[in-house]
Motif scaffolding. Structure first.
Motif, PDB file in Angstrom:
ATOM      1  N   HIS A  94       0.852  -1.195   0.000  1.00 39.47           N
ATOM      2  CA  HIS A  94       0.000   0.000   0.000  1.00 39.47           C
ATOM      3  C   HIS A  94       0.882   1.236   0.000  1.00 39.47           C
ATOM      4  O   HIS A  94       1.949   1.224   0.615  1.00 39.47           O
ATOM      5  N   PRO A  95       0.411   2.309  -0.585  1.00 38.59           N
ATOM      6  CA  PRO A  95       1.159   3.561  -0.489  1.00 38.59           C
ATOM      7  C   PRO A  95       0.898   4.202   0.873  1.00 38.59           C
ATOM      8  O   PRO A  95      -0.134   3.953   1.484  1.00 38.59           O
ATOM      9  N   PRO A  96       1.809   5.039   1.364  1.00 34.19           N
ATOM     10  CA  PRO A  96       1.460   5.850   2.529  1.00 34.19           C
ATOM     11  C   PRO A  96       0.269   6.714   2.116  1.00 34.19           C
ATOM     12  O   PRO A  96       0.240   7.221   0.988  1.00 34.19           O
ATOM     13  N   HIS A  97      -0.712   6.855   2.991  1.00 36.31           N
ATOM     14  CA  HIS A  97      -1.914   7.583   2.597  1.00 36.31           C
ATOM     15  C   HIS A  97      -2.698   8.089   3.791  1.00 36.31           C
ATOM     16  O   HIS A  97      -2.443   7.710   4.932  1.00 36.31           O
ATOM     17  N   ARG A 124     -11.062   2.738  -2.627  1.00 39.57           N
ATOM     18  CA  ARG A 124     -10.475   3.281  -3.847  1.00 39.57           C
ATOM     19  C   ARG A 124      -9.385   4.244  -3.432  1.00 39.57           C
ATOM     20  O   ARG A 124      -9.516   4.951  -2.443  1.00 39.57           O
ATOM     21  N   TYR A 125      -8.329   4.275  -4.204  1.00 41.26           N
ATOM     22  CA  TYR A 125      -7.276   5.257  -3.989  1.00 41.26           C
ATOM     23  C   TYR A 125      -7.358   6.314  -5.081  1.00 41.26           C
ATOM     24  O   TYR A 125      -7.636   6.000  -6.240  1.00 41.26           O
ATOM     25  N   VAL A 126      -7.146   7.550  -4.678  1.00 40.74           N
ATOM     26  CA  VAL A 126      -7.065   8.674  -5.600  1.00 40.74           C
ATOM     27  C   VAL A 126      -5.864   9.511  -5.173  1.00 40.74           C
ATOM     28  O   VAL A 126      -5.247   9.233  -4.143  1.00 40.74           O
ATOM     29  N   SER A 127      -5.537  10.501  -5.939  1.00 37.08           N
ATOM     30  CA  SER A 127      -4.475  11.437  -5.572  1.00 37.08           C
ATOM     31  C   SER A 127      -5.064  12.814  -5.356  1.00 37.08           C
ATOM     32  O   SER A 127      -5.968  13.229  -6.088  1.00 37.08           O
ATOM     33  N   ASP A 128      -4.525  13.523  -4.360  1.00 40.05           N
ATOM     34  CA  ASP A 128      -4.916  14.917  -4.203  1.00 40.05           C
ATOM     35  C   ASP A 128      -4.137  15.741  -5.231  1.00 40.05           C
ATOM     36  O   ASP A 128      -3.324  15.188  -5.979  1.00 40.05           O
ATOM     37  N   PRO A 129      -4.366  17.052  -5.313  1.00 40.63           N
ATOM     38  CA  PRO A 129      -3.686  17.850  -6.338  1.00 40.63           C
ATOM     39  C   PRO A 129      -2.157  17.819  -6.268  1.00 40.63           C
ATOM     40  O   PRO A 129      -1.487  18.116  -7.258  1.00 40.63           O
ATOM     41  N   ASP A 130      -1.593  17.431  -5.104  1.00 40.68           N
ATOM     42  CA  ASP A 130      -0.140  17.389  -4.958  1.00 40.68           C
ATOM     43  C   ASP A 130       0.431  15.987  -5.078  1.00 40.68           C
ATOM     44  O   ASP A 130       1.612  15.769  -4.795  1.00 40.68           O
ATOM     45  N   GLY A 131      -0.394  15.025  -5.473  1.00 37.20           N
ATOM     46  CA  GLY A 131       0.088  13.672  -5.688  1.00 37.20           C
ATOM     47  C   GLY A 131       0.079  12.789  -4.455  1.00 37.20           C
ATOM     48  O   GLY A 131       0.569  11.662  -4.501  1.00 37.20           O
ATOM     49  N   ASN A 132      -0.479  13.264  -3.327  1.00 34.18           N
ATOM     50  CA  ASN A 132      -0.574  12.427  -2.128  1.00 34.18           C
ATOM     51  C   ASN A 132      -1.681  11.395  -2.309  1.00 34.18           C
ATOM     52  O   ASN A 132      -2.754  11.718  -2.825  1.00 34.18           O
ATOM     53  N   ALA A 133      -1.434  10.172  -1.869  1.00 32.30           N
ATOM     54  CA  ALA A 133      -2.441   9.117  -1.981  1.00 32.30           C
ATOM     55  C   ALA A 133      -3.528   9.322  -0.933  1.00 32.30           C
ATOM     56  O   ALA A 133      -3.247   9.524   0.252  1.00 32.30           O
ATOM     57  N   ILE A 134      -4.762   9.276  -1.382  1.00 34.69           N
ATOM     58  CA  ILE A 134      -5.940   9.394  -0.533  1.00 34.69           C
ATOM     59  C   ILE A 134      -6.751   8.116  -0.734  1.00 34.69           C
ATOM     60  O   ILE A 134      -6.968   7.698  -1.866  1.00 34.69           O
ATOM     61  N   GLU A 135      -7.178   7.513   0.355  1.00 39.47           N
ATOM     62  CA  GLU A 135      -8.018   6.318   0.268  1.00 39.47           C
ATOM     63  C   GLU A 135      -9.432   6.690   0.677  1.00 39.47           C
ATOM     64  O   GLU A 135      -9.649   7.258   1.744  1.00 39.47           O
ATOM     65  N   TRP A 136     -10.388   6.383  -0.192  1.00 39.88           N
ATOM     66  CA  TRP A 136     -11.806   6.454   0.164  1.00 39.88           C
ATOM     67  C   TRP A 136     -12.136   5.044   0.648  1.00 39.88           C
ATOM     68  O   TRP A 136     -11.947   4.084  -0.093  1.00 39.88           O
ATOM     69  N   ILE A 137     -12.608   4.893   1.883  1.00 42.57           N
ATOM     70  CA  ILE A 137     -12.850   3.565   2.435  1.00 42.57           C
ATOM     71  C   ILE A 137     -14.299   3.423   2.892  1.00 42.57           C
ATOM     72  O   ILE A 137     -14.896   4.367   3.411  1.00 42.57           O
ATOM     73  N   HIS A 138     -14.832   2.233   2.668  1.00 44.39           N
ATOM     74  CA  HIS A 138     -16.209   1.901   3.055  1.00 44.39           C
ATOM     75  C   HIS A 138     -16.157   0.642   3.914  1.00 44.39           C
ATOM     76  O   HIS A 138     -15.477  -0.321   3.568  1.00 44.39           O
ATOM     77  N   TYR A 139     -16.858   0.678   5.047  1.00 44.65           N
ATOM     78  CA  TYR A 139     -16.950  -0.464   5.946  1.00 44.65           C
ATOM     79  C   TYR A 139     -18.336  -1.088   5.795  1.00 44.65           C
ATOM     80  O   TYR A 139     -19.299  -0.581   6.371  1.00 44.65           O
ATOM     81  N   PRO A 140     -18.464  -2.155   5.006  1.00 48.41           N
ATOM     82  CA  PRO A 140     -19.774  -2.796   4.876  1.00 48.41           C
ATOM     83  C   PRO A 140     -20.292  -3.242   6.243  1.00 48.41           C
ATOM     84  O   PRO A 140     -19.506  -3.478   7.173  1.00 48.41           O
ATOM     85  N   GLU A 141     -21.584  -3.368   6.342  1.00 50.28           N
ATOM     86  CA  GLU A 141     -22.200  -3.815   7.602  1.00 50.28           C
ATOM     87  C   GLU A 141     -21.523  -5.095   8.084  1.00 50.28           C
ATOM     88  O   GLU A 141     -21.281  -6.010   7.308  1.00 50.28           O
ATOM     89  N   GLY A 142     -21.189  -5.133   9.350  1.00 51.47           N
ATOM     90  CA  GLY A 142     -20.557  -6.305   9.934  1.00 51.47           C
ATOM     91  C   GLY A 142     -19.035  -6.247   9.954  1.00 51.47           C
ATOM     92  O   GLY A 142     -18.386  -7.086  10.562  1.00 51.47           O
ATOM     93  N   THR A 143     -18.452  -5.247   9.290  1.00 46.66           N
ATOM     94  CA  THR A 143     -16.988  -5.106   9.311  1.00 46.66           C
ATOM     95  C   THR A 143     -16.591  -4.628  10.699  1.00 46.66           C
ATOM     96  O   THR A 143     -17.123  -3.653  11.210  1.00 46.66           O
ATOM     97  N   HIS A 144     -15.653  -5.313  11.322  1.00 43.14           N
ATOM     98  CA  HIS A 144     -15.315  -5.047  12.729  1.00 43.14           C
ATOM     99  C   HIS A 144     -14.205  -4.026  12.946  1.00 43.14           C
ATOM    100  O   HIS A 144     -13.901  -3.687  14.077  1.00 43.14           O
ATOM    101  N   LEU A 145     -13.599  -3.500  11.907  1.00 45.79           N
ATOM    102  CA  LEU A 145     -12.433  -2.628  12.087  1.00 45.79           C
ATOM    103  C   LEU A 145     -12.766  -1.162  12.275  1.00 45.79           C
ATOM    104  O   LEU A 145     -11.887  -0.360  12.474  1.00 45.79           O
ATOM    105  N   ARG A 146     -13.992  -0.805  12.226  1.00 47.34           N
ATOM    106  CA  ARG A 146     -14.396   0.599  12.316  1.00 47.34           C
ATOM    107  C   ARG A 146     -14.005   1.173  13.596  1.00 47.34           C
ATOM    108  O   ARG A 146     -13.638   1.443  14.479  1.00 47.34           O
TER     109      ARG A 146
END
Length: 146
Positions: A94-97, A124-146
């Motif tokens: 994974h990239p630092p993000h 999903r990973y995207v980049s901000d305007p300066d090239g930093n990695a940004i992760e959009w994350i979704h925790y489906p129902e039942g995911t315990h890591l939230r």
């Protein structure tokens, strides 16, 4: 990356992460701007840093800052520290993000290009305007890591 029929592909290694996410578009902004004081529908989730040795780093964070281990395997760990989360990742995984939780009902555009991770999260990973990695994350129902 392979996907079974009707399922999102499972994420694999992230070589050259910065280049991979440079041209990715952000998810659709679903903020209702007609409501006074409306806020974006994402929340801060975690920061991920690359480390050389997951077990060694987990031990260090547990001793030095009292981290609670939410998940750990040989290639990454997820810790809770001081009311927030820290992901320890290997550089080829994974990239630092910085990650933002898109909430329980992300827009359909979120799922285009999203990956299911071994812990059950979808991101999903995207980049901000300066090239930093940004992760959009979704925790489906039942995911315990939230």
């Amino acid at each position: 990356m392979k996907a079974e029929a009707g399922r999102l592909p499972v994420a694999e290694g992230y070589n050259s992460a910065r280049e991979r996410f440079r041209d990715c578009a952000p998810i659709e902004d679903t903020t209702d701007r007609s409501r006074p004081g409306s806020q974006p529908t994402v929340n801060f989730d975690h920061v991920a840093i690359n480390v050389a040795d997951i077990a060694r780093s987990v031990d260090w964070y547990k001793v030095q800052v009292g981290a609670e281990v939410l998940y750990q395997d040989s290639s990454w760990a997820f810790l809770r520290v001081g009311g927030t989360k820290l992901a320890l990742t290997l550089p080829n995984q994974h990239p630092p993000h910085v990650a933002f939780d898109v909430g329980p009902n992300p827009p359909e555009t979120f799922f285009k290009g999203a990956k299911v991770h071994r812990d059950g999260t979808v991101s999903r990973y995207v980049s901000d305007p300066d090239g930093n990695a940004i992760e959009w994350i979704h925790y489906p129902e039942g995911t315990h890591l939230r």
